[in-house]
Motif scaffolding. Sequence first.
Motif, PDB file in Angstrom:
ATOM      1  N   GLY A 207     -29.800 -38.161  22.750  1.00  0.00           N
ATOM      2  CA  GLY A 207     -29.420 -39.569  22.631  1.00  0.00           C
ATOM      3  C   GLY A 207     -30.635 -40.438  22.356  1.00  0.00           C
ATOM      4  O   GLY A 207     -31.464 -40.128  21.499  1.00  0.00           O
TER       5      GLY A 207
ATOM      6  N   PRO B 216     -31.017 -30.835  24.133  1.00  0.00           N
ATOM      7  CA  PRO B 216     -30.506 -30.676  22.762  1.00  0.00           C
ATOM      8  C   PRO B 216     -29.607 -31.820  22.307  1.00  0.00           C
ATOM      9  O   PRO B 216     -29.282 -31.908  21.117  1.00  0.00           O
ATOM     10  CB  PRO B 216     -29.714 -29.359  22.832  1.00  0.00           C
ATOM     11  CG  PRO B 216     -29.397 -29.139  24.270  1.00  0.00           C
ATOM     12  CD  PRO B 216     -30.425 -29.886  25.085  1.00  0.00           C
TER      13      PRO B 216
ATOM     14  N   GLY C  97     -31.556 -33.734  13.916  1.00  0.00           N
ATOM     15  CA  GLY C  97     -30.805 -32.681  13.234  1.00  0.00           C
ATOM     16  C   GLY C  97     -29.786 -32.066  14.162  1.00  0.00           C
ATOM     17  O   GLY C  97     -29.661 -32.464  15.325  1.00  0.00           O
ATOM     18  N   ASP C  98     -29.076 -31.093  13.631  1.00  0.00           N
ATOM     19  CA  ASP C  98     -28.073 -30.401  14.429  1.00  0.00           C
ATOM     20  C   ASP C  98     -28.778 -29.496  15.450  1.00  0.00           C
ATOM     21  O   ASP C  98     -29.638 -28.686  15.077  1.00  0.00           O
ATOM     22  CB  ASP C  98     -27.183 -29.564  13.502  1.00  0.00           C
ATOM     23  CG  ASP C  98     -26.210 -28.728  14.292  1.00  0.00           C
ATOM     24  OD1 ASP C  98     -25.327 -29.305  14.936  1.00  0.00           O
ATOM     25  OD2 ASP C  98     -26.363 -27.494  14.311  1.00  0.00           O
TER      26      ASP C  98
ATOM     27  N   PRO D 108     -23.751 -33.307  26.871  1.00  0.00           N
ATOM     28  CA  PRO D 108     -23.281 -33.128  25.493  1.00  0.00           C
ATOM     29  C   PRO D 108     -22.261 -34.193  25.129  1.00  0.00           C
ATOM     30  O   PRO D 108     -21.761 -34.899  26.008  1.00  0.00           O
ATOM     31  CB  PRO D 108     -22.594 -31.753  25.556  1.00  0.00           C
ATOM     32  CG  PRO D 108     -22.102 -31.661  26.955  1.00  0.00           C
ATOM     33  CD  PRO D 108     -23.092 -32.402  27.820  1.00  0.00           C
ATOM     34  N   PRO D 109     -21.929 -34.303  23.843  1.00  0.00           N
ATOM     35  CA  PRO D 109     -20.788 -35.160  23.496  1.00  0.00           C
ATOM     36  C   PRO D 109     -19.527 -34.581  24.140  1.00  0.00           C
ATOM     37  O   PRO D 109     -19.411 -33.364  24.269  1.00  0.00           O
ATOM     38  CB  PRO D 109     -20.727 -35.071  21.965  1.00  0.00           C
ATOM     39  CG  PRO D 109     -21.545 -33.894  21.584  1.00  0.00           C
ATOM     40  CD  PRO D 109     -22.534 -33.651  22.675  1.00  0.00           C
TER      41      PRO D 109
ATOM     42  N   ILE E  78     -33.659 -33.313  20.940  1.00  0.00           N
ATOM     43  CA  ILE E  78     -32.977 -33.176  19.641  1.00  0.00           C
ATOM     44  C   ILE E  78     -31.744 -34.071  19.653  1.00  0.00           C
ATOM     45  O   ILE E  78     -31.002 -34.112  20.646  1.00  0.00           O
ATOM     46  CB  ILE E  78     -32.519 -31.710  19.399  1.00  0.00           C
ATOM     47  CG1 ILE E  78     -33.704 -30.743  19.470  1.00  0.00           C
ATOM     48  CG2 ILE E  78     -31.789 -31.583  18.060  1.00  0.00           C
ATOM     49  CD1 ILE E  78     -33.312 -29.260  19.408  1.00  0.00           C
TER      50      ILE E  78
ATOM     51  N   ASN F 133     -28.712 -35.528  16.515  1.00  0.00           N
ATOM     52  CA  ASN F 133     -28.434 -35.545  15.074  1.00  0.00           C
ATOM     53  C   ASN F 133     -28.319 -36.961  14.509  1.00  0.00           C
ATOM     54  O   ASN F 133     -28.169 -37.120  13.300  1.00  0.00           O
ATOM     55  CB  ASN F 133     -27.206 -34.685  14.722  1.00  0.00           C
ATOM     56  CG  ASN F 133     -25.930 -35.187  15.360  1.00  0.00           C
ATOM     57  OD1 ASN F 133     -25.963 -36.205  16.049  1.00  0.00           O
ATOM     58  ND2 ASN F 133     -24.841 -34.473  15.149  1.00  0.00           N
TER      59      ASN F 133
ATOM     60  N   TYR G   5     -20.851 -41.852  17.629  1.00  0.00           N
ATOM     61  CA  TYR G   5     -22.225 -41.353  17.507  1.00  0.00           C
ATOM     62  C   TYR G   5     -22.681 -41.235  16.055  1.00  0.00           C
ATOM     63  O   TYR G   5     -23.823 -40.873  15.794  1.00  0.00           O
ATOM     64  CB  TYR G   5     -22.344 -39.954  18.131  1.00  0.00           C
ATOM     65  CG  TYR G   5     -22.120 -39.889  19.622  1.00  0.00           C
ATOM     66  CD1 TYR G   5     -22.645 -40.848  20.484  1.00  0.00           C
ATOM     67  CD2 TYR G   5     -21.403 -38.831  20.172  1.00  0.00           C
ATOM     68  CE1 TYR G   5     -22.435 -40.759  21.849  1.00  0.00           C
ATOM     69  CE2 TYR G   5     -21.200 -38.732  21.538  1.00  0.00           C
ATOM     70  CZ  TYR G   5     -21.718 -39.704  22.366  1.00  0.00           C
ATOM     71  OH  TYR G   5     -21.526 -39.605  23.715  1.00  0.00           O
TER      72      TYR G   5
HETATM   73  C1  LIG Z   1     -23.655 -38.052  25.761  1.00  0.00           C
HETATM   74  S1  LIG Z   1     -24.781 -38.417  24.492  1.00  0.00           S
HETATM   75  C2  LIG Z   1     -26.350 -38.102  25.274  1.00  0.00           C
HETATM   76  C3  LIG Z   1     -26.999 -39.356  25.805  1.00  0.00           C
HETATM   77  C4  LIG Z   1     -28.359 -39.125  26.451  1.00  0.00           C
HETATM   78  N1  LIG Z   1     -28.245 -38.374  27.689  1.00  0.00           N
HETATM   79  C5  LIG Z   1     -29.063 -40.462  26.731  1.00  0.00           C
HETATM   80  O1  LIG Z   1     -29.298 -40.806  27.906  1.00  0.00           O
HETATM   81  O2  LIG Z   1     -29.326 -41.190  25.763  1.00  0.00           O
HETATM   82  C6  LIG Z   1     -24.618 -37.074  23.379  1.00  0.00           C
HETATM   83  C7  LIG Z   1     -25.524 -37.147  22.165  1.00  0.00           C
HETATM   84  O3  LIG Z   1     -25.328 -35.963  21.395  1.00  0.00           O
HETATM   85  C8  LIG Z   1     -25.605 -36.271  20.034  1.00  0.00           C
HETATM   86  N2  LIG Z   1     -25.006 -35.191  19.234  1.00  0.00           N
HETATM   87  C9  LIG Z   1     -23.709 -34.960  18.946  1.00  0.00           C
HETATM   88  N3  LIG Z   1     -23.571 -33.821  18.239  1.00  0.00           N
HETATM   89  C10 LIG Z   1     -24.820 -33.312  18.066  1.00  0.00           C
HETATM   90  C11 LIG Z   1     -25.342 -32.139  17.440  1.00  0.00           C
HETATM   91  N4  LIG Z   1     -24.536 -31.271  16.828  1.00  0.00           N
HETATM   92  N5  LIG Z   1     -26.675 -31.910  17.477  1.00  0.00           N
HETATM   93  C12 LIG Z   1     -27.508 -32.799  18.083  1.00  0.00           C
HETATM   94  N6  LIG Z   1     -27.071 -33.931  18.685  1.00  0.00           N
HETATM   95  C13 LIG Z   1     -25.744 -34.184  18.691  1.00  0.00           C
HETATM   96  C14 LIG Z   1     -24.992 -37.665  19.846  1.00  0.00           C
HETATM   97  O4  LIG Z   1     -25.581 -38.351  18.753  1.00  0.00           O
HETATM   98  C15 LIG Z   1     -25.282 -38.313  21.216  1.00  0.00           C
HETATM   99  O5  LIG Z   1     -26.460 -39.099  21.142  1.00  0.00           O
END
Ligand SMILES: C[S@@+](CC[C@H](N)C(=O)[O-])C[C@H]1O[C@@H](n2cnc3c(N)ncnc32)[C@H](O)[C@@H]1O
Length: 260
Positions: free
Chosen positions: A215, A212, A10-11, A31-32, A233, A235, A39
């Motif tokens: 990934g 949060p 989720g968010d 974070p992204p 967490i 999404n 994603y």
């Molecule tokens: C840089 S990646 C993190 C990767 C993680 N460190 C790993 O080793 O797998 C950022 C993640 O944030 C997630 N994401 C983006 N917006 C989000 C949100 N609003 N709430 C939760 N997750 C979110 C994406 O799906 C992505 O998996």
Amino acid sequence: MLEVNKVYQGDCLELMRSIPDKSIDMVITSPPYNVGMPYGSDDRQYYSDYLNYMKEVLGECYRVLVSGGRIGINLPSTIMQSTKSRPAYLSLDFVLLMREIGFLEREWICWIKMKGGGIPGKSTSWGSWRSPSLPYLRDASEFIIIMDKETHKKVGDKTKIDITAEEFLQFTTNCWYMIPETNRWHPAPFPEELPYRLIKLYTYQEDIILDPFVGWGTTCVVAKKLNRQYIGIDNNPEYCRMATIRLANETNLFKEVNNE
Ligand SMILES: C[S@@+](CC[C@H](N)C(=O)[O-])C[C@H]1O[C@@H](n2cnc3c(N)ncnc32)[C@H](O)[C@@H]1O
């Protein structure tokens, strides 16, 4: 209320609202970067909207951290934003947001993405080749920014410390040489070594770690291996599913290695 030792889909801003105040020992996350990564959610917002959202997330991170709790956030230095005609100093912008929220500055670690000098791999974005007109620098480093809540000292049970002398000597320089993750099942994972170092250096066994933006679960997998509790967490439902599978499999592997 979110339970520990689970990955939630989720968010993160919405879900973190169900984490009680002062219940998390450390936030470890990447974070992204708002650069249009695939994603499955919108990673291409106006830069100001992106920063506003991140400020809310960072504010929630602050609320849920215990006094003396830490955040370790992995960010790039400069990065070309899809909604800007020039690169953004993403790390700097995050630091300013975190200061406004009230975090206390602690460390600014440079992650050098190779093990000992040399020219980085396959990246080719050098701009004007052999000309001063518009050369670009290739990305061979990122940052890990560490900040604290309310106080720099984290009191804990001394019998729950597990960092070795060798690790302590190695992890207490602010240049970390770590090879990036090569398994590209997820488009932008960090290597296990990154949360490993942060967890060993900044937390006690059984502490609760939150990621949060988890990934495919790297932070949680390492937390579990190191006898910490975790909440992850993301999404994207596929990443959460894979994180849950990794948590089951890699923990078993670790147990086998340790004859447990
Ligand atoms: C840089 S990646 C993190 C990767 C993680 N460190 C790993 O080793 O797998 C950022 C993640 O944030 C997630 N994401 C983006 N917006 C989000 C949100 N609003 N709430 C939760 N997750 C979110 C994406 O799906 C992505 O998996």
